[in-house]
Structures are given as C-alpha cells and as structure tokens.
Design a protein around this motif. Structure first.
Motif, PDB file in Angstrom:
ATOM      1  N   GLY A 118       0.816  -1.210   0.000  1.00  0.00           N
ATOM      2  CA  GLY A 118       0.000   0.000   0.000  1.00  0.00           C
ATOM      3  C   GLY A 118       0.850   1.259   0.000  1.00  0.00           C
ATOM      4  O   GLY A 118       0.548   2.229  -0.714  1.00  0.00           O
ATOM      5  N   TYR A 119       1.914   1.245   0.785  1.00  0.00           N
ATOM      6  CA  TYR A 119       2.831   2.385   0.850  1.00  0.00           C
ATOM      7  C   TYR A 119       3.453   2.670  -0.518  1.00  0.00           C
ATOM      8  O   TYR A 119       3.479   3.805  -0.997  1.00  0.00           O
ATOM      9  N   PRO A 146     -14.403  10.666   4.420  1.00  0.00           N
ATOM     10  CA  PRO A 146     -14.393   9.701   5.537  1.00  0.00           C
ATOM     11  C   PRO A 146     -14.027   8.318   5.018  1.00  0.00           C
ATOM     12  O   PRO A 146     -14.880   7.568   4.538  1.00  0.00           O
ATOM     13  N   LEU A 147     -12.756   7.974   5.106  1.00  0.00           N
ATOM     14  CA  LEU A 147     -12.265   6.776   4.428  1.00  0.00           C
ATOM     15  C   LEU A 147     -12.906   5.491   4.939  1.00  0.00           C
ATOM     16  O   LEU A 147     -13.118   4.553   4.167  1.00  0.00           O
ATOM     17  N   GLY A 153      -5.912   5.500   1.176  1.00  0.00           N
ATOM     18  CA  GLY A 153      -5.881   6.207   2.452  1.00  0.00           C
ATOM     19  C   GLY A 153      -4.629   7.038   2.628  1.00  0.00           C
ATOM     20  O   GLY A 153      -4.673   8.147   3.184  1.00  0.00           O
ATOM     21  N   ILE A 154      -3.488   6.542   2.156  1.00  0.00           N
ATOM     22  CA  ILE A 154      -2.241   7.309   2.213  1.00  0.00           C
ATOM     23  C   ILE A 154      -2.220   8.378   1.129  1.00  0.00           C
ATOM     24  O   ILE A 154      -1.753   9.505   1.341  1.00  0.00           O
ATOM     25  N   THR A 166       3.167   6.670   8.718  1.00  0.00           N
ATOM     26  CA  THR A 166       3.309   5.277   9.148  1.00  0.00           C
ATOM     27  C   THR A 166       2.179   4.857  10.075  1.00  0.00           C
ATOM     28  O   THR A 166       1.588   3.779   9.917  1.00  0.00           O
ATOM     29  N   ALA A 167       1.858   5.702  11.053  1.00  0.00           N
ATOM     30  CA  ALA A 167       0.791   5.377  11.996  1.00  0.00           C
ATOM     31  C   ALA A 167      -0.553   5.269  11.289  1.00  0.00           C
ATOM     32  O   ALA A 167      -1.354   4.359  11.570  1.00  0.00           O
ATOM     33  N   ILE A 168      -0.816   6.178  10.350  1.00  0.00           N
ATOM     34  CA  ILE A 168      -2.073   6.145   9.612  1.00  0.00           C
ATOM     35  C   ILE A 168      -2.176   4.867   8.784  1.00  0.00           C
ATOM     36  O   ILE A 168      -3.249   4.260   8.675  1.00  0.00           O
TER      37      ILE A 168
END
Length: 372
Positions: free
Chosen positions: A123-124, A159-160, A185-186, A240-242
């Motif tokens: 995903g990143y 609002p994901l 989301g990222i 990273t946290a998200i």
C-alpha cells in the motif's frame, strides 16, 4: 534546573535514565489500572473460559449451546466457595508477556504479522508511486494546478472508513481490496503534500540554476526533485501510523488473515491479553519502520544532516536503491504478469540480499571512516 529549561537539551545519560524511569512509570500505571479493574471469579472444577468457535456452525444450534453453558455456569457460580482474581477488561503486563508463546505457536503471530506487513509495504509503495508524479504535475504546471488542485485538497475530507463498501464492490474482499484501500488512504494525504512541497522549494536555488542556464528538465532534476523528496521523507514517516490504522480496518472486513484479524478474533474470545500483545507488536513494527525511514533519509539525502559525504556513502545509497527497486519491480510484476510469481519468489530474495550486503558494506566503511 536544566531539566526545566524551555526547549532545553538532554545529554545521552539523562535521556537514557529518564527514558527508563518513564518506562517504569508506564508499567506501574498499567499494572495499577489492571488491578483496579480486576474482579473475583468463582473457582469451579472443569470450568473453561474459552468457548467453541461459532464459525461454520448453525447459529440456532450454537445459541442453544451457549444457553446451556450459561445455565450450568450460573448454578456452579452460585455454589462456589473459592474465588480467584481475574482481569477481564485490562490485563497485567505479565499476562501480556506470557501470552506471546501461545500466540506464536498456536495462533501464528509471526505469519499473520508478516502478512500484514507485506500488505502495508504494498500500500505504501503504490501510494508513493502514484502521489509523487501527480503531485509534481499539479505543483509545477499551472494547467494541472488549475484543473485538479481544488479536488485534490477536498479529498482530505473524505471519511475513508465509510468507503470500505465501495472498495469491496470495486476490488472484492481479498488482499487486492486491502492494498487499494490502504494506498488510497495514504494517497489522499500524501498527494496534497507533494504539490505543497513543490511550492516550498527555496527561490535562491531556482535563481541559481536559472543563472547557470539550466533547462526546465534540468531544474526539475537538480532542484525540484531532490528538494521535494528530501522534505517528503518526513511526511512519509508521519503517515506510518495512519497506514497501520487503515490496514487493520481493512483486515477486519473478511478476517482471513493478518494481525488485525487475529486481534479481532481474540477480542471476541475474551483473550484481552493477546489483543494487547498484538498492539505491542504493531507499535514495535511502527517504531522500526520509522527508524528505517529515518536511516534512508540520512543516506539518500545526506545534505540535510552533514555538509560532507563520508566514504562508503555511495555504496550504502546503492544498496538502499537496489532494495527499493527490487520491491517496486516485484509489485509492478504482480500487475503486469500476475502468473509470473515464480520470477518474484526466485529473483526478489537475491535482489534484497544483494542490496542489504551493499548497505552493510557501505555502513562498515562509514564506521571505519568515523573512527579514523
């Protein structure tokens, strides 16, 4: 006192001692809360706190089973003469530590964590792979900025978690959906940041390359790209946290694997200490990811930390780029040739090992140079 000076600095020994004291305070507070929330439970011979799973069973039959268990338990509880302390809401640190062996052997903690970590990496990479070129287009060229900047800024207010149904419709319920959800989301946070970083490039650099007669492409290559990417590494670290928040949400949708799915199942079974153990694993992985991003930032963009380039830096940079290139190659290969998994499984480990060896060799030379 220096310790109460506004924005004062800590030396190495102070930082270590205060860190250890803070950790001890955290453990004491944690244990205190666990003791406050503990209860006394009757001791019954043959009593089992773990119920059978309802997966694959008829709901009506399973409900009858639960009702019969509840009736027997109520009679046994009323006749109990001995009691033991239990922690149904908040486990002690010792219980959490003791839960790790069973999590690893019985519940496959290592495999489930590895699955989630691979989804997180995919995903990143897709988010960065899409956000960087689009962000540069919007930030550099007025045409694209006028067409899309407002829409890109508005995406941050989506609002994901409410979009999970759409991602299931578009991508199904398997890992492809989870990767797409995490990447999106990222992306909604990273894309506006990239275009904003383009505007933050110092004017003095642009005037300098203009004076030297640089073309637009040379300006992008030598000024915009290095400046934006060096700043963007800090934003990627923050995300990273998200990223872990979104991957856990995605894994709860079908619960076919991953540490998020494992934690959900253990919470449903009342094994709270294993849920806390899973949270600790995620925190450790997030911390390590942050350190890795910081290391990459120091090696790929050394000008942010030092005015000189030590011996061995080139080797370390080459190794990092080789590892990142290998992962990117594997991800692109999955899309272009979905049935060529054997290529990735045989070639990717070689690329990664080679990259790591290059990094280790470069770091060895850097360490030797520092001693000299």
């Amino acid at each position: 006192m220096e310790l109460f000076k506004l924005r004062g600095d800590l030396n190495r020994s102070q930082s270590l001692i205060l860190g250890l004291v803070g950790f001890v305070i955290l453990i004491i507070v944690w244990w205190t809360i666990a003791e406050i929330l503990s209860i006394k439970r009757p001791v019954i011979q043959g009593f089992d706190t773990q119920l059978e799973s309802s997966i694959g069973k008829d709901p009506a039959v399973h409900q009858l089973y639960l009702d019969s268990i509840a009736k027997v338990d109520s009679i046994n509880f009323a006749n109990a003469t001995e009691f033991e302390k239990v922690y149904p809401l908040f486990p002690t640190p010792l219980q959490v530590v003791q839960s790790f062996p069973e999590l690893i052997k019985k519940d496959g903690l290592v495999e489930q964590t590895g699955r989630s970590l691979w989804l997180n990496i995919q995903g990143y990479f897709w988010a960065i792979f899409i956000a960087v070129p689009l962000g540069f287009l919007i930030g550099l060229f007025p045409l694209f900025r006028g067409l899309f900047s407002k829409q890109v800024d508005a995406m941050r207010f989506l609002p994901l978690t409410a979009l999970t149904g759409l991602f299931i419709i578009w991508f199904g319920i398997e890992d492809q959906m989870k990767i797409a959800f995490l990447a999106f989301g990222i992306l909604v946070y990273l894309l506006p940041v990239v275009s904003q970083r383009v505007f933050e490039v110092a004017e003095v650099y642009l005037k300098t390359v203009f004076t030297l007669g640089a073309t637009d492409w040379q300006t992008i290559k030598t000024v915009y790209f290095p400046s934006v990417m060096s700043r963007l590494m800090d934003d990627i670290r923050v995300l990273t946290a998200i990223s872990w928040t979104y991957i856990i949400i995605a894994e709860l949708l079908n619960r076919q694997g991953g540490i998020g799915s494992l934690m959900y199942i253990k919470a449903r079974q009342g094994q709270i200490e294993k849920v806390f153990a899973g949270l600790i694993v995620i925190i450790i992985i997030g911390f390590l990811q942050d350190r890795i991003f910081q290391f990459i930032d120091k090696r790929i963009f050394p000008h942010k930390y030092s005015s000189t380039q030590p011996t061995g830096l080139k080797e370390s940079q080459s190794g990092i780029l080789l590892v990142l290139g290998g992962v990117l190659f594997a991800l692109l290969l999955q899309v272009i040739l979905p049935n060529a998994g054997w290529i990735m499984s045989s070639l990717l480990p070689v690329i990664l090992i080679g990259g790591v060896l290059f990094v280790m060799y470069g770091e060895f030379k850097i360490a030797q140079n520092a001693k000299a």
